[in-house]
Design an enzyme around this catalytic site. Sequence first.
Site, PDB file in Angstrom:
ATOM      1  CD  GLU A 104      -2.821  -1.175   2.440  1.00  8.02           C
ATOM      2  OE1 GLU A 104      -4.015  -1.363   2.242  1.00  8.02           O
ATOM      3  OE2 GLU A 104      -2.347  -1.008   3.589  1.00  8.02           O
TER       4      GLU A 104
HETATM    5  C1  ACM Z   1      -2.005  -5.488   4.194  1.00  9.19           C
HETATM    6  O1  ACM Z   1      -3.065  -5.978   4.593  1.00  9.19           O
HETATM    7  N1  ACM Z   1      -1.920  -4.186   3.924  1.00  9.19           N
HETATM    8  C2  ACM Z   1      -0.829  -6.311   3.986  1.00  9.19           C
END
Ligand code: ACM
Length: 666
Positions: free
Chosen positions: A309
């Site tokens: 992310e």
């Molecule tokens: C995640 O759940 N951002 C690895």
Amino acid sequence: MRFVWFVLFSALLTAGPALMPRPAKMEPLSGAQKVDAAFRIAFQRAAAPRLQRAAARFLERLTAQTGIPLKRGPAASVGAANFIIDCAQTVDAPLTLEENESYRLQVNVEQTRLTSPTITGALRGLQTYLQLVEVSGKGFAAPSVIIEDSPRFPWRGLLIDVTSHFMPVPVIERTLDTMEAVKLNVFHWHLTDDQGFRVESKVFPKLHTLGTEGDFYTQAEIRHIVAYARDRGIRVLPEFDMPGHSGTWLIGYPELASAPGPYSIIHTFGVYDPALDPTNEAVYAFIDRLVAEMAGLFPDAYFHIGGDEVNGRQWKQNASIQAFIKQRGLKDEAGLQTYFNQRVLPILKKHGKRMMGWDEILHQDLPKDIMVEAWQNHESLAQAAQRGYKGLLSFGYYLDHLKLAGDYYAVDPVGGPAATLTAEQKKNILGGEACMWTEFISPETIDSRMWPKSAAVAERLWSPATVTDVADMYRRLDVVTHRLTFAGARHVTNYEPMLRRIAPFAPIDALRTLADTLDPTGIEHREVFQRYTQETELNRLVDAARGDSAVVRGLESDVREWLRAPTPEREAAIRRVLTAWRDNHARLLPHAPASALLAEFLPLSEDLARLGAAGLAAMDLLASRRADAAWAREQAPLLDRTAKVRLEVRMAAAQPVRLLVEGVSR
Ligand code: ACM
């Protein structure tokens, strides 16, 4: 003929001891071994200290489970022992991914023999024996059996996010104890994020001092946990999330950032902008010194760098970073992240570590010895395996989604899009990890979000692929869940205190009747109702409710059976539950004025009474063989309303009542 008998006896054993995970091979023998105060252990060969400690813990657990005061001292001789441990590994060695965890357990009426090539294998066999011991008509005993067992996958992990909510050392300890009970073997510790930097760093102390408000693990605590896990045959995988999810690094060290700052701890949850600056050489020097320090604390060969992310916003807004991307021909922000990973890789290697990251790190420019953890989807794991990368599945095992045990159980790392891989490619899939993200979870509620569900994941990862019977899984899970309490898990023991706190003077069984019909929702629903921060109280009915309750599952199964083949016993059992539901609201209502926490859930309590009444009315109509489509239609608003998520929960009670109402409309 022998095969037929084997199948027959296997079926009997299946209905008998609740083993979870189910062993690879079991052959029942006749009789059982009694467990009483005379029970003694002996080692066939010199036992390494880790095995001796395991034997001591085994006796402690057996005492806890049975209430029988067992003596720690060994048997007078091997021949006189009730339980012989014959472990070929007499000198301890570091835990590795390649660890041989196999064991053979032969329980005879007089004497049990546990044979294993390694200490870890012996640990697994000890846990199987603990699951075999049950009370019988003649006291506690383990059924005679020959078990030959080894895991299907070598990597069977559980992640705990200690950044969103800090989890104190005792929470980690009891989680490791419970993991051992179900043969999970990797504790993935998500230690750093925008919400906290939870490890003491002596080299860069502003990481934990400014990156937390005091809730971090000292280095002594880290060493303790690593040793504690190792004693239980569990590897500890540390995760230091980079280059995104790194806001707490930048509070004390803003010179590493891609935007000027200042930075502070983020107390809410989601994806935020702060990111390390991959174009800054000082960043790599910093990572080098940090990894050097952390490598001294975490002995495992793998080091998780997160990598998930990265939203790229700070990189997009920084002209010099954009110029760097152009100069190097990196294409875009994803290209820049791969460049960053390529720079971090030799740093990890230098400190003896292999790189592991979330599936965002997957890129052809990275060598094949990295490990990819698929969380975004299952396809990324299939692709990684196809291209020769080793990988793990976490997608589908997200415990923070609060799905039912059966949902997690259905997910297979080499199933779904990975099913079409060649046998050789499938070997690249090393297992999976259940993930306990803690945005909406406290040290008090974490147990009921992990257990007993993670036992279902543990079975998926340990037992043969053919072990898929959901009804049998639940049959065993409903027994195993109570055994996990003896291992240390608090999903059972925290329930009643949390309910009592909601309404101290209300009848506890009435609170329980309501809570037992509620499935709390996961991350996808909670923020719809209110904004959560690290400071939000997690003391409501949604937090106490555990979901996937045996009461509702039992009722639904009884209803299905009764509709198919009515019997008076089944009818009585169904009516008992529905009557309790119908009458429950009147018992709780008087206590609502004194408790905001109870008053909030009165609409659901009232609907539970309506569901109970509707179910009973449906049964009356069905018993008198009267189809009444008009009456069934009148129930639609209630059934529709209770099927929806309200107050962050689903009313599991709605489904069995819907089945009864549908029966009336036919
Ligand atoms: C995640 O759940 N951002 C690895």
